[in-house]
Scaffold this active site. Sequence first.
Site, short mmCIF file in Angstrom:
data_model
loop_
_atom_site.label_atom_id
_atom_site.label_comp_id
_atom_site.label_asym_id
_atom_site.label_seq_id
_atom_site.Cartn_x
_atom_site.Cartn_y
_atom_site.Cartn_z
CD GLU A 122 21.15 -12.31 -23.66
OE1 GLU A 122 21.15 -12.32 -24.88
OE2 GLU A 122 21.60 -11.37 -22.98
CG HIS A 153 -0.30 -22.33 -26.45
ND1 HIS A 153 -0.06 -23.40 -27.26
CD2 HIS A 153 -1.31 -22.70 -25.63
CE1 HIS A 153 -0.90 -24.38 -26.97
NE2 HIS A 153 -1.67 -23.99 -25.97
CE LYS A 186 19.70 -3.97 -25.95
NZ LYS A 186 20.28 -4.38 -27.19
CB SER A 200 24.44 -1.83 -25.74
OG SER A 200 24.83 -1.44 -27.05
#
Length: 478
Positions: free
Chosen positions: A307, A173, A300, A294
């Site tokens: 992704e 979980h 970043k 970024s």
Amino acid sequence: MTSDRTDPMTDTPENPSANTMWGGRFAAGPDAIMEAINASIGFDQRLYAQDIRGSRAHAAMLAAQGIISPSDADAIGKGLLTVLSEIEGGGFRFQTALEDIHMNVEARLKELIGEPAGRLHTARSRNDQVATDFRLWVRDQCDAAIAACRALIRALVTQADTGADWVMPGFTHLQTAQPVTWGHHMMAYVEMLGRDIGRFADARARMNECPLGSAALAGTGFPIDREATAAALGFDRPTANSLDAVSDRDFALEFLSAAAICATHLSRLAEELVIWSSAQFRFVAMSDRWSTGSSIMPQKRNPDAAELIRAKIGRILGAAVALFTVMKGLPLAYSKDMQEDKEQVFDAADTLMLALAAMTGMIGDLTVNRERLEAAASSGFSTATDLADWLVREAGLPFRDAHHATGALVAMAESRGVDLPELTLADMQSVNSAITAQVFDVLGVHNSVASRQSYGGTAPDQVRRQIARWKGAMEGWE
Ligand code: ARG
């Protein structure tokens, strides 16, 4: 498209616009939009090598069987090699008016060698031709997928080998569950990829039958030798039923299904990399080669490749759904619907190979923060199960009672803002008087993982056995 009308290959004196390949009964050529919806050359030109290989095998067989003359077969074979080099050299002009790769190749062959080219299509149809070409192409993709899965397995095994005894939190979980080892986690993905290889290999073995010679649907009256063409193209045998052979796209569906499952595994691993590389986790750092910055937030380091791999499953599963939907209601035998098989499989195969290669690069370059993993493993009461097991083993409690007592100790630790090893013996004994100082031995994460010696468990010894078994398998690769 309409400008192709003036092309010599589509012009005949009797009906200037009709297709020379099948236009005998037609007085006029197709509407431009008909041509646009009908043509597959925009994408099936990717099958040129398979198409030429199949045609060469067919022509050689026709000659061996005395169906065409040896000199015609010779001219066809040589002419097809010329077409092949023209396509590979980029000098071939594909024509929409000629619909597909099969007719584009044959029309050019006719330009090159004249009349014998017209004999190539004896005892054959585009239906068995495309089924053969496409099987050859998908078969190659199974091999490529297996090779790419193996490369990723190698990268994962290297990670596992380095960190066989590095402790990290195991989750259920996405909540801290029990300590596990980094090697164990990496090897979990190796098992998945091993099954993927099995699926691609199974699909390959099942698809390795040759449809050529099934002709349009019913077979042919010519005395062809299907065993010969099957062998020449590396198939195990000819397909056993001509109706099935020209209607079957199971091989493409199996490839897409195996690809979708494999992409699902990649997506799960990609998701873990996204989570693990976040500032909140810091379990791993992506290399510069596999991350982006970024334009507005200088701090970043975005895991874009992970992704995108996570997202690619959408295209691959979409391709599988699309082809299942195309196939599900088709009556036997061939229907033009089946021309929609190729783009789906091409895109899914390209996407899968890219995702596998990117994942292999990312895993190979990954920096693992061993200290951070261990610190995370040591928090969140991750050894509560070890404590309960100790109460069962050493104090003779039934597991349910041990679970309850441990729960009380977790609540006590939580209320004080400490972890289980920081409770005192007196704290422990206030919950169960049978607890002795030995209990602290099992509360450490290293002892916890070392104790999980069951077959396939997280103990470093067990992980090293898994690694050894895979290294043994890897010796037989390539
Ligand atoms: N381009 C076609 C396809 O991909 C080849 C087979 C055409 N057969 C036919 N009977 N029109 O399916």
